[in-house]
Design a protein around this motif. Structure first.
Motif, PDB file in Angstrom:
ATOM      1  N   GLU A   1      44.703  34.834  44.951  1.00 49.90           N
ATOM      2  CA  GLU A   1      45.920  35.166  45.693  1.00 49.90           C
ATOM      3  C   GLU A   1      47.037  35.572  44.734  1.00 49.90           C
ATOM      4  N   ASN A   2      47.178  34.841  43.627  1.00 48.50           N
ATOM      5  CA  ASN A   2      48.196  35.186  42.634  1.00 48.50           C
ATOM      6  C   ASN A   2      47.915  36.544  42.012  1.00 48.50           C
ATOM      7  N   VAL A   3      46.671  36.769  41.624  1.00 54.71           N
ATOM      8  CA  VAL A   3      46.310  38.030  40.973  1.00 54.71           C
ATOM      9  C   VAL A   3      46.518  39.205  41.922  1.00 54.71           C
ATOM     10  N   SER A   4      46.225  38.987  43.201  1.00 54.80           N
ATOM     11  CA  SER A   4      46.424  40.053  44.188  1.00 54.80           C
ATOM     12  C   SER A   4      47.895  40.440  44.304  1.00 54.80           C
ATOM     13  N   CYS A   5      48.779  39.508  43.954  1.00 57.26           N
ATOM     14  CA  CYS A   5      50.219  39.778  43.964  1.00 57.26           C
ATOM     15  C   CYS A   5      50.697  40.321  42.623  1.00 57.26           C
TER      16      CYS A   5
ATOM     17  N   GLN B   1      34.479  37.254  35.719  1.00 60.52           N
ATOM     18  CA  GLN B   1      35.078  38.383  35.004  1.00 60.52           C
ATOM     19  C   GLN B   1      35.041  39.645  35.852  1.00 60.52           C
ATOM     20  N   ALA B   2      33.933  39.865  36.558  1.00 58.18           N
ATOM     21  CA  ALA B   2      33.814  41.048  37.419  1.00 58.18           C
ATOM     22  C   ALA B   2      34.768  40.949  38.611  1.00 58.18           C
ATOM     23  N   LEU B   3      34.887  39.746  39.171  1.00 55.03           N
ATOM     24  CA  LEU B   3      35.777  39.526  40.303  1.00 55.03           C
ATOM     25  C   LEU B   3      37.215  39.912  39.965  1.00 55.03           C
ATOM     26  N   PHE B   4      37.699  39.414  38.832  1.00 53.85           N
ATOM     27  CA  PHE B   4      39.081  39.695  38.466  1.00 53.85           C
ATOM     28  C   PHE B   4      39.253  41.095  37.887  1.00 53.85           C
ATOM     29  N   SER B   5      38.215  41.624  37.264  1.00 53.29           N
ATOM     30  CA  SER B   5      38.282  42.997  36.758  1.00 53.29           C
ATOM     31  C   SER B   5      38.471  43.969  37.913  1.00 53.29           C
TER      32      SER B   5
ATOM     33  N   LYS C   1      40.153  43.461  40.382  1.00 56.37           N
ATOM     34  CA  LYS C   1      41.558  43.341  40.777  1.00 56.37           C
ATOM     35  C   LYS C   1      42.486  43.758  39.638  1.00 56.37           C
ATOM     36  N   ASN C   2      41.914  44.470  38.655  1.00 57.46           N
ATOM     37  CA  ASN C   2      42.674  44.984  37.507  1.00 57.46           C
ATOM     38  C   ASN C   2      43.221  43.859  36.629  1.00 57.46           C
ATOM     39  N   ALA C   3      42.508  42.744  36.560  1.00 57.66           N
ATOM     40  CA  ALA C   3      42.940  41.608  35.741  1.00 57.66           C
ATOM     41  C   ALA C   3      41.918  41.334  34.642  1.00 57.66           C
ATOM     42  N   THR C   4      42.412  40.827  33.527  1.00 55.16           N
ATOM     43  CA  THR C   4      41.570  40.457  32.394  1.00 55.16           C
ATOM     44  C   THR C   4      41.386  38.950  32.379  1.00 55.16           C
ATOM     45  N   THR C   5      40.156  38.499  32.176  1.00 56.04           N
ATOM     46  CA  THR C   5      39.848  37.067  32.160  1.00 56.04           C
ATOM     47  C   THR C   5      39.582  36.600  30.738  1.00 56.04           C
ATOM     48  N   SER C   6      40.240  35.506  30.340  1.00 60.49           N
ATOM     49  CA  SER C   6      40.015  34.901  29.017  1.00 60.49           C
ATOM     50  C   SER C   6      39.604  33.453  29.201  1.00 60.49           C
ATOM     51  N   LEU C   7      38.623  33.017  28.431  1.00 61.81           N
ATOM     52  CA  LEU C   7      38.133  31.645  28.490  1.00 61.81           C
ATOM     53  C   LEU C   7      38.638  30.870  27.281  1.00 61.81           C
ATOM     54  N   VAL C   8      39.147  29.665  27.527  1.00 63.60           N
ATOM     55  CA  VAL C   8      39.625  28.808  26.447  1.00 63.60           C
ATOM     56  C   VAL C   8      38.970  27.442  26.595  1.00 63.60           C
ATOM     57  N   TRP C   9      38.325  26.981  25.538  1.00 63.85           N
ATOM     58  CA  TRP C   9      37.701  25.655  25.543  1.00 63.85           C
ATOM     59  C   TRP C   9      38.496  24.733  24.630  1.00 63.85           C
ATOM     60  N   VAL C  10      38.861  23.551  25.146  1.00 67.83           N
ATOM     61  CA  VAL C  10      39.619  22.588  24.359  1.00 67.83           C
ATOM     62  C   VAL C  10      38.669  21.530  23.814  1.00 67.83           C
TER      63      VAL C  10
ATOM     64  N   ARG D   1      33.752  22.658  46.548  1.00 68.42           N
ATOM     65  CA  ARG D   1      34.919  23.089  47.338  1.00 68.42           C
ATOM     66  C   ARG D   1      36.201  23.022  46.515  1.00 68.42           C
ATOM     67  N   GLU D   2      36.274  22.048  45.588  1.00 66.18           N
ATOM     68  CA  GLU D   2      37.446  21.978  44.703  1.00 66.18           C
ATOM     69  C   GLU D   2      37.592  23.272  43.908  1.00 66.18           C
ATOM     70  N   TYR D   3      36.496  23.695  43.302  1.00 61.31           N
ATOM     71  CA  TYR D   3      36.549  24.894  42.465  1.00 61.31           C
ATOM     72  C   TYR D   3      36.731  26.152  43.314  1.00 61.31           C
ATOM     73  N   GLU D   4      36.222  26.109  44.545  1.00 60.19           N
ATOM     74  CA  GLU D   4      36.431  27.225  45.461  1.00 60.19           C
ATOM     75  C   GLU D   4      37.918  27.373  45.790  1.00 60.19           C
ATOM     76  N   ALA D   5      38.585  26.245  46.041  1.00 55.23           N
ATOM     77  CA  ALA D   5      40.022  26.278  46.346  1.00 55.23           C
ATOM     78  C   ALA D   5      40.825  26.765  45.145  1.00 55.23           C
ATOM     79  N   LEU D   6      40.450  26.313  43.959  1.00 52.58           N
ATOM     80  CA  LEU D   6      41.148  26.723  42.740  1.00 52.58           C
ATOM     81  C   LEU D   6      41.020  28.228  42.534  1.00 52.58           C
ATOM     82  N   LEU D   7      39.815  28.732  42.729  1.00 49.15           N
ATOM     83  CA  LEU D   7      39.574  30.159  42.547  1.00 49.15           C
ATOM     84  C   LEU D   7      40.329  30.986  43.586  1.00 49.15           C
ATOM     85  N   ALA D   8      40.370  30.498  44.828  1.00 47.92           N
ATOM     86  CA  ALA D   8      41.080  31.217  45.885  1.00 47.92           C
ATOM     87  C   ALA D   8      42.572  31.319  45.571  1.00 47.92           C
ATOM     88  N   ALA D   9      43.147  30.232  45.048  1.00 51.73           N
ATOM     89  CA  ALA D   9      44.567  30.250  44.678  1.00 51.73           C
ATOM     90  C   ALA D   9      44.814  31.253  43.556  1.00 51.73           C
TER      91      ALA D   9
END
Length: 284
Positions: free
Chosen positions: A169-173, A197-201, A203-212, A158-166
């Motif tokens: 919402e930003n990308v939709s704006c 990647q498909a979800l955000f694509s 919505k016309n958004a590009t997804t980048s992954l960064v590992w620290v 549910r934590e990750y679900e909430a993060l993704l939903a937020a």
């Protein structure tokens, strides 16, 4: 800083660890320009180390120009460019997912990226911790539990679900967004990465992954320093926890690697290189 980044730095000395974490705090805006640092003795207590170690860390930061020694007992942050930022409003939104083990520096990297771009930063703990702690107490568990099956199966998803939903919402704006969380399960799952990647694509958004990446000794130093109650179990069972840490782990698919330990470049310099590549549409 790309998928081909194979050579990783070796564990650094304690004073280098302290200097690096203070540098990251300054670059992320946690320590402000003109702010007086605590006394040497107070810093030694905070970092659970010696006065000599703190003095050596200060020497490094003074040489870099990030700290100015105004007197024997007063040192101040020197970062006049902290407030200089050009908000980047791109034609299509970007979603930057920053993952890493506890204490790796992913939140600091996220803050630096946010300061460089003006994009909102969504950190899992910041967004969900109060609700998570309340939910754990309702289940009769410690609010600091992050290891039990109940947390891992009932609450963590549910934590990750909430993060993704937020983020959605930003990308939709039309807003780009920076997400910071461990993402340990998610980033090893190629199917999950493809879905995001498909979800955000769509919505016309590009997804980048960064590992620290960060070496275990430096992670331990940072975790002890931040003093978060949720880390108590890790620290009390450090070797057991470390047995589950795969320092060679990398996300499934194309990604960037940022090295936050030893002789690597400062986090801010690496953040700018990653951002440059993201904005130019360069491959990971």
């Amino acid at each position: 800083m790309s998928e081909s980044h194979e050579r990783l730095s070796q564990p650094e000395s304690r004073y280098q660890q302290v200097a690096r974490n203070l540098r990251n705090d300054i670059e992320a805006g946690g320590l402000r320009h003109g702010e007086a640092l605590p006394s040497t003795r107070a810093l030694a207590e905070r970092w659970d180390t010696s006065v000599h170690t703190i003095n050596e860390a200060m020497r490094v930061l003074i040489e870099e120009g990030l700290v100015i020694s105004e007197s024997r007992s007063k040192r101040v942050v020197n970062a006049p460019d902290q407030n200089l930022r050009a908000d980047l409003r791109t034609q299509a939104p970007h979603v930057v997912i920053v993952g890493g083990y506890a204490g790796s520096g992913k939140t600091e990297l996220g803050r630096i990226l946010a300061r460089e771009t003006g994009w909102p930063m969504l950190d899992k703990d910041t967004l969900t911790r109060p609700v998570v702690e309340a939910a754990l107490e309702v289940l009769g568990l410690s609010p600091n539990d992050r290891e039990s099956d109940a947390y891992l199966t009932k609450i963590r998803p549910r934590e990750y679900e909430a993060l993704l939903a937020a983020a959605e919402e930003n990308v939709s704006c039309g807003n780009s967004v920076i997400l910071t969380a461990p993402y340990l399960r998610e980033l090893k799952d190629a199917a999950w990465v493809a879905r995001i990647q498909a979800l955000f694509s769509a919505k016309n958004a590009t997804t980048s992954l960064v590992w620290v990446y960060c070496d275990p000794d430096t992670m331990n130093t940072y975790i002890r320093h931040r003093g978060a109650a949720r880390d108590a179990h890790k620290l009390a069972h450090w070797q057991e926890y470390l047995a589950g840490v795969d320092v060679q782990f990398r996300p499934a698919g194309a990604h960037f690697v940022v090295d936050n330990s030893a002789s690597s470049e400062p986090l801010q310099a690496q953040a700018r290189e990653v951002l440059k590549s993201i904005l130019s549409g360069g491959g990971n």
